[in-house]
Design a protein around this motif. Sequence first.
Motif, PDB file in Angstrom:
ATOM      1  N   GLN A  84     -10.059  28.250 -21.623  1.00 27.49           N
ATOM      2  CA  GLN A  84      -8.609  27.159 -22.471  1.00 27.49           C
ATOM      3  C   GLN A  84      -8.729  25.983 -21.422  1.00 27.49           C
ATOM      4  O   GLN A  84      -8.434  25.379 -21.900  1.00 27.49           O
ATOM      5  CB  GLN A  84      -7.918  28.321 -21.969  1.00 27.49           C
ATOM      6  CG  GLN A  84      -7.705  29.916 -22.554  1.00 27.49           C
ATOM      7  CD  GLN A  84      -6.657  30.747 -21.770  1.00 27.49           C
ATOM      8  OE1 GLN A  84      -5.795  30.300 -21.405  1.00 27.49           O
ATOM      9  NE2 GLN A  84      -7.007  31.940 -22.867  1.00 27.49           N
ATOM     10  N   THR A  85      -8.986  26.239 -20.076  1.00 26.12           N
ATOM     11  CA  THR A  85      -8.072  24.620 -19.179  1.00 26.12           C
ATOM     12  C   THR A  85      -9.552  23.732 -19.456  1.00 26.12           C
ATOM     13  O   THR A  85      -9.112  22.583 -20.308  1.00 26.12           O
ATOM     14  CB  THR A  85      -8.141  24.611 -17.138  1.00 26.12           C
ATOM     15  OG1 THR A  85      -7.322  26.160 -17.621  1.00 26.12           O
ATOM     16  CG2 THR A  85      -8.457  23.618 -17.155  1.00 26.12           C
ATOM     17  N   ILE A  86     -10.603  24.398 -19.518  1.00 27.86           N
ATOM     18  CA  ILE A  86     -11.444  22.922 -19.998  1.00 27.86           C
ATOM     19  C   ILE A  86     -11.640  23.047 -21.459  1.00 27.86           C
ATOM     20  O   ILE A  86     -11.984  21.475 -21.598  1.00 27.86           O
ATOM     21  CB  ILE A  86     -13.310  24.221 -19.826  1.00 27.86           C
ATOM     22  CG1 ILE A  86     -13.218  23.829 -18.632  1.00 27.86           C
ATOM     23  CG2 ILE A  86     -14.255  22.707 -20.035  1.00 27.86           C
ATOM     24  CD1 ILE A  86     -14.895  24.907 -18.195  1.00 27.86           C
ATOM     25  N   ASN A  87     -11.019  23.910 -22.637  1.00 28.16           N
ATOM     26  CA  ASN A  87     -10.738  23.383 -23.870  1.00 28.16           C
ATOM     27  C   ASN A  87     -10.016  22.715 -24.258  1.00 28.16           C
ATOM     28  O   ASN A  87      -9.771  21.634 -25.236  1.00 28.16           O
ATOM     29  CB  ASN A  87     -10.950  24.675 -24.464  1.00 28.16           C
ATOM     30  CG  ASN A  87     -11.369  24.479 -26.643  1.00 28.16           C
ATOM     31  OD1 ASN A  87     -11.949  24.197 -26.618  1.00 28.16           O
ATOM     32  ND2 ASN A  87      -9.591  25.174 -27.087  1.00 28.16           N
ATOM     33  N   LYS A  88      -8.631  22.233 -22.789  1.00 31.92           N
ATOM     34  CA  LYS A  88      -8.178  21.482 -23.566  1.00 31.92           C
ATOM     35  C   LYS A  88      -8.479  20.394 -22.452  1.00 31.92           C
ATOM     36  O   LYS A  88      -8.085  18.982 -23.272  1.00 31.92           O
ATOM     37  CB  LYS A  88      -7.212  22.236 -22.197  1.00 31.92           C
ATOM     38  CG  LYS A  88      -5.362  21.179 -22.281  1.00 31.92           C
ATOM     39  CD  LYS A  88      -4.696  21.638 -21.229  1.00 31.92           C
ATOM     40  CE  LYS A  88      -3.209  21.192 -21.211  1.00 31.92           C
ATOM     41  NZ  LYS A  88      -1.564  22.115 -21.019  1.00 31.92           N
ATOM     42  N   ASN A  89      -8.398  20.304 -21.578  1.00 34.73           N
ATOM     43  CA  ASN A  89      -9.689  18.948 -20.760  1.00 34.73           C
ATOM     44  C   ASN A  89     -10.948  19.147 -20.923  1.00 34.73           C
ATOM     45  O   ASN A  89     -11.266  17.007 -20.768  1.00 34.73           O
ATOM     46  CB  ASN A  89      -9.039  18.994 -19.189  1.00 34.73           C
ATOM     47  CG  ASN A  89      -7.578  19.296 -19.560  1.00 34.73           C
ATOM     48  OD1 ASN A  89      -6.476  19.050 -19.947  1.00 34.73           O
ATOM     49  ND2 ASN A  89      -7.585  20.128 -18.243  1.00 34.73           N
ATOM     50  N   GLY A  90     -11.397  19.509 -21.211  1.00 37.54           N
ATOM     51  CA  GLY A  90     -12.898  18.983 -21.865  1.00 37.54           C
ATOM     52  C   GLY A  90     -13.706  19.507 -22.738  1.00 37.54           C
ATOM     53  O   GLY A  90     -12.797  18.947 -23.627  1.00 37.54           O
ATOM     54  N   LEU A  91     -14.116  19.396 -22.633  1.00 41.01           N
ATOM     55  CA  LEU A  91     -15.330  19.347 -24.403  1.00 41.01           C
ATOM     56  C   LEU A  91     -16.707  20.337 -23.929  1.00 41.01           C
ATOM     57  O   LEU A  91     -17.372  20.743 -22.807  1.00 41.01           O
ATOM     58  CB  LEU A  91     -16.315  17.836 -24.385  1.00 41.01           C
ATOM     59  CG  LEU A  91     -17.966  18.251 -25.671  1.00 41.01           C
ATOM     60  CD1 LEU A  91     -16.701  18.258 -26.811  1.00 41.01           C
ATOM     61  CD2 LEU A  91     -17.923  16.896 -25.558  1.00 41.01           C
ATOM     62  N   ILE A  92     -16.637  21.690 -24.984  1.00 41.93           N
ATOM     63  CA  ILE A  92     -17.209  22.983 -25.251  1.00 41.93           C
ATOM     64  C   ILE A  92     -17.849  22.964 -27.175  1.00 41.93           C
ATOM     65  O   ILE A  92     -17.286  22.485 -27.653  1.00 41.93           O
ATOM     66  CB  ILE A  92     -16.340  23.972 -25.554  1.00 41.93           C
ATOM     67  CG1 ILE A  92     -15.283  24.008 -23.860  1.00 41.93           C
ATOM     68  CG2 ILE A  92     -16.957  25.535 -25.242  1.00 41.93           C
ATOM     69  CD1 ILE A  92     -14.343  25.121 -23.900  1.00 41.93           C
ATOM     70  N   ILE A  93     -19.259  23.349 -26.079  1.00 41.56           N
ATOM     71  CA  ILE A  93     -20.314  23.152 -27.516  1.00 41.56           C
ATOM     72  C   ILE A  93     -20.911  24.040 -27.517  1.00 41.56           C
ATOM     73  O   ILE A  93     -21.270  25.046 -26.367  1.00 41.56           O
ATOM     74  CB  ILE A  93     -21.149  22.216 -27.124  1.00 41.56           C
ATOM     75  CG1 ILE A  93     -20.427  20.955 -27.172  1.00 41.56           C
ATOM     76  CG2 ILE A  93     -22.101  22.153 -29.136  1.00 41.56           C
ATOM     77  CD1 ILE A  93     -21.591  19.394 -27.406  1.00 41.56           C
TER      78      ILE A  93
END
Length: 351
Positions: free
Chosen positions: A127-136
């Motif tokens: 959830q944190t990376i989905n908010k601040n980062g990029l998930i592929i």
Amino acid sequence: MATVLSALDYLTKPEKYAIKPICVVFGDDLFLVSEVLKTIRLLVLPHEESELSFSRFEGSATTFRAVLGEVSAMAMFGGLRLVQIDLADSFVSSYRDRLEQYAESPCPTGILLLQLQSFPSNTRLFQTINKNGLIIDCKTISSVKVPVWLIARAKSKHSVEIEGNAAEHLVDLLGNDLGLLDQEIARLALFLKPNEAITQDFIAKKVGSWRIRKVWDMLDIALEGNVCETLRQLNLLLASGETPIGIFSQIAPTLRRFAAATELFLQEEKKGIRSNLRMILEKAGFKPFLLNKSEDQMKRLGRFRGSKILALLVKTDLCFKGDSRSNPRLILERFIVELSHPKMRNIGSNQ
């Protein structure tokens, strides 16, 4: 809030999506994983000299401190550093709390790129990376989408046209492995005349069913642990016109399924559950009509080799993509020897 991107959407227009300070590439399709990682690397480090700003670690063999030291260092020629962690599942398990903190306030001097097999969406880190980062997401695409992808890939990557029924026929012959299909389109393009399209008749003439059968025969012999005969079969395939990368692409999907089945078996064993091997193989993606043969192959493979397959596949794939200066034939031969060596088959196996 950001959304998880499919690999196909990302690869269609990667410039549309900004690279974030922390990126996660996850999934079981090695071709898609490799293509996405390569694309991100080219976007972050487009110039030859900027390769000095690239660092790579294996998840099980590094520490958070070492990774943080690399990602926070200044790039030698300006710009950003790129720090890639391959097979990072164990790294995430060991340093989840620290990664959650890092994802809240990532270092501005570099990009942290995590390659994972799986990335559960119900975790705080996701959830944190989905908010601040990029998930592929690089999971295997459905069979229905493969011919559509193949038509688009042939045009964009290889500048050739392939008819719809021809794309479906090629998938029927070779299966859903995108790497193998891409390799075959590249090979078929060499035989085309100007403005000629790949048709079903063209495929029938140029895609040899004998070679396809022999690839599976070679894999069967490798699982038996007969190194010399496996290499002899490999030599025959190469002499008949197969390429090292093409052979690897054909056998990799089956080996990934064996790796997944081994992991399921070991998980159930830890829980004290008496495993049903056929059910495990079916969960791992083997078709019902192949279960008898696959069960026999799994037993010959053994748990030790099965647990090492994924790392071996990733290492070999990266070698083909430029991590090794060896020629492709030598890379494939080394892979075959490591896979089929009888000593490796017996070490640590109680099956």
